[in-house]
Design an enzyme around this catalytic site. Sequence first.
Site, PDB file in Angstrom:
ATOM      1  N   TRP A 127      46.859   3.778   8.098  1.00  0.00           N
ATOM      2  CA  TRP A 127      46.990   3.986   6.652  1.00  0.00           C
ATOM      3  C   TRP A 127      46.058   5.072   6.148  1.00  0.00           C
ATOM      4  O   TRP A 127      46.459   5.924   5.350  1.00  0.00           O
ATOM      5  CB  TRP A 127      46.781   2.678   5.884  1.00  0.00           C
ATOM      6  CG  TRP A 127      47.964   1.767   6.025  1.00  0.00           C
ATOM      7  CD1 TRP A 127      47.980   0.512   6.555  1.00  0.00           C
ATOM      8  CD2 TRP A 127      49.331   2.046   5.663  1.00  0.00           C
ATOM      9  NE1 TRP A 127      49.255  -0.004   6.542  1.00  0.00           N
ATOM     10  CE2 TRP A 127      50.100   0.912   6.003  1.00  0.00           C
ATOM     11  CE3 TRP A 127      49.977   3.146   5.087  1.00  0.00           C
ATOM     12  CZ2 TRP A 127      51.484   0.839   5.791  1.00  0.00           C
ATOM     13  CZ3 TRP A 127      51.349   3.083   4.877  1.00  0.00           C
ATOM     14  CH2 TRP A 127      52.081   1.945   5.217  1.00  0.00           C
ATOM     15  N   ASP A 163      41.406   1.876  -0.507  1.00  0.00           N
ATOM     16  CA  ASP A 163      42.744   1.292  -0.402  1.00  0.00           C
ATOM     17  C   ASP A 163      42.530  -0.118   0.132  1.00  0.00           C
ATOM     18  O   ASP A 163      42.259  -0.307   1.321  1.00  0.00           O
ATOM     19  CB  ASP A 163      43.616   2.115   0.558  1.00  0.00           C
ATOM     20  CG  ASP A 163      44.983   1.462   0.802  1.00  0.00           C
ATOM     21  OD1 ASP A 163      45.250   0.380   0.234  1.00  0.00           O
ATOM     22  OD2 ASP A 163      45.783   2.044   1.567  1.00  0.00           O
ATOM     23  N   LYS A 210      50.994  -7.702  -0.230  1.00  0.00           N
ATOM     24  CA  LYS A 210      50.312  -8.316   0.910  1.00  0.00           C
ATOM     25  C   LYS A 210      49.645  -9.626   0.482  1.00  0.00           C
ATOM     26  O   LYS A 210      49.834 -10.648   1.101  1.00  0.00           O
ATOM     27  CB  LYS A 210      49.267  -7.362   1.500  1.00  0.00           C
ATOM     28  CG  LYS A 210      49.740  -5.926   1.713  1.00  0.00           C
ATOM     29  CD  LYS A 210      50.816  -5.810   2.756  1.00  0.00           C
ATOM     30  CE  LYS A 210      51.531  -4.470   2.798  1.00  0.00           C
ATOM     31  NZ  LYS A 210      50.741  -3.266   2.909  1.00  0.00           N
TER      32      LYS A 210
HETATM   33  C1  PLP Z   1      51.153  -1.799   3.068  1.00  0.00           C
HETATM   34  C2  PLP Z   1      50.073  -0.821   2.916  1.00  0.00           C
HETATM   35  C3  PLP Z   1      50.301   0.459   2.389  1.00  0.00           C
HETATM   36  C4  PLP Z   1      51.666   0.923   1.951  1.00  0.00           C
HETATM   37  O1  PLP Z   1      52.099   0.253   0.814  1.00  0.00           O
HETATM   38  P1  PLP Z   1      53.454   0.673   0.080  1.00  0.00           P
HETATM   39  O2  PLP Z   1      53.618  -0.412  -0.915  1.00  0.00           O
HETATM   40  O3  PLP Z   1      54.541   0.707   1.110  1.00  0.00           O
HETATM   41  O4  PLP Z   1      53.241   1.977  -0.548  1.00  0.00           O
HETATM   42  C5  PLP Z   1      49.241   1.326   2.288  1.00  0.00           C
HETATM   43  N1  PLP Z   1      47.998   0.960   2.651  1.00  0.00           N
HETATM   44  C6  PLP Z   1      47.736  -0.257   3.163  1.00  0.00           C
HETATM   45  C7  PLP Z   1      46.351  -0.601   3.564  1.00  0.00           C
HETATM   46  C8  PLP Z   1      48.768  -1.177   3.312  1.00  0.00           C
HETATM   47  O5  PLP Z   1      48.526  -2.401   3.814  1.00  0.00           O
END
Ligand code: PLP
Length: 373
Positions: free
Chosen positions: A102, A176, A200
Site C-alpha cells: 500500500w 494511512d 476494514k
Molecule cells: C484497503 C486499503 C487501501 C485501499 O482502499 P480502497 O478503499 O480500495 O481505496 C489502501 N490502504 C490500505 C492500508 C488498505 O488496507
Amino acid sequence: MTRPFNFSAGPAALPEEVLQQAASEMLDWHGSGMSVMEMSHRGKEFISIAQQAEADLREILAIPANYKVLFMQGGAIAENAIVPMNLSSRGGHMDYVVTGSWSLKSQKEARKYGQVNVIASNEADGHTTVPDPASWKLSRNAAYVHVCSNETINGIELHELPDLKALGCDAPLVIDCSSHIASRPIDWSRVGLAYAGAQKNIGPAGLTLVIVREDLLGHALPITPSAFDYKIVADHDSMYNTPPTYAIYLAGLVFQWIKRQREATAQGELQGLAAIEARNIAKADRLYGYLDASGFYSTHVAANARSRMNAPFFLPADALYEPFLAGAKAQGLLQLKGHKSVGGLRASIYNALPLAGVDALVAYLKEFAQRHG
Ligand SMILES: *Cc1c(COP(=O)(O)O)cnc(C)c1O
C-alpha cells in the site's frame, strides 16, 4: 443460526449486533417513516446521525479540537492523490516510507503531483520488517512524511508511530491507517493527518475518513477538485457534495458498539477502545502463538513488525492450499486465502472478529496440521 467467522481483509466482517440493529431500522429509522438511505442529507434526521457519528469517533479516538473530521469518498486509493494535491505545496519534497504494497502504491501516485523522496524502504527484505525511524533519510523542508501504519497485504504494523519532532523534522506525519483504525489509540501529538477507508474496521465500503489538523487546510493545488479540497469539505461539514449517508450511519453504529465494549483483564475492567485493544492483543497473541509453536505453519514477518489485524501465513506444500480452504469453509471459517501478491493464507482479525473466531481458527489449524503433518 450462528453465522460463520469471516476473516476477509476487506470489505470485512461487521459486528453482528450492528448488522441486526441496521436490519431492524432498515424500513423506518426511529419513527421517521424513512430508511436512512431515503433521507435528505440536509434534513434534521440525517444531520443528527452524522453529528452523533462524529462525536462518538472523537470520543473513541480522543481527537483534539483542532482536528477536523471529514467524511469523504474515493477510498484510501483516492487519498493517495488527494493528500499530495492538498499538502504538496507546503514544502519541498514529499517523503514516503515504503513498508509494503500500500505505501508503495501511495508514493507512486504522489509522483504525479510533485517530487517524492522514498526515505526508507523494506523492499530488500520482501516487506517483512519496519525500518527504524532513526535510519529514515528525512528531507529538509518536506511537505509531509507519509507512512502506512498497517500494511494489510504484507501483515506489517507500526506498533509505535514515529516521533518526527524528536528526529528534528517539523513536517506533519500522514498515516494511512485504513486497516487498523479504531483497533488501538492514536497519538495525535505525532500525526498531522490520518486517512482510512471504512471497509476494514469501521463500516461498509464507500466512506473514507480523513482526520486533519486545521493548519493543514487551505493549501490545495489549484487543480484540486473542489470535492477533494479538504478546506472546502471542512467548511461544508462534509456536505459539499452528498456524503455516503448509509455508510456514515453504519460507521456510527460501529462507533456506538465500540463504546459499549467491556473487557475484564488482570488490570481490571476496560471499556471502549481500551477493551477493543486488549482483545485485539489477546487475539493476535493466540493466533501467532499457535502458528509459531506449530512446527507446520510458517510466517515471514519479523516478530516486532507483525500486524495485530492481518496475519499472512503459509503451508508446507502448495498442494495443501485447496484442501485447507475447502475444509475451513466447511467449518464456517471464511475468506482465508492470501493476497495474490504474497500468496499463502491470511487471517484478518479485525475488531468485529471475536476471540471465539480466533479459537475456532486455531482449532481448525491444529486439526489440519495433525492430518497433514
Ligand atoms: C484497503 C486499503 C487501501 C485501499 O482502499 P480502497 O478503499 O480500495 O481505496 C489502501 N490502504 C490500505 C492500508 C488498505 O488496507
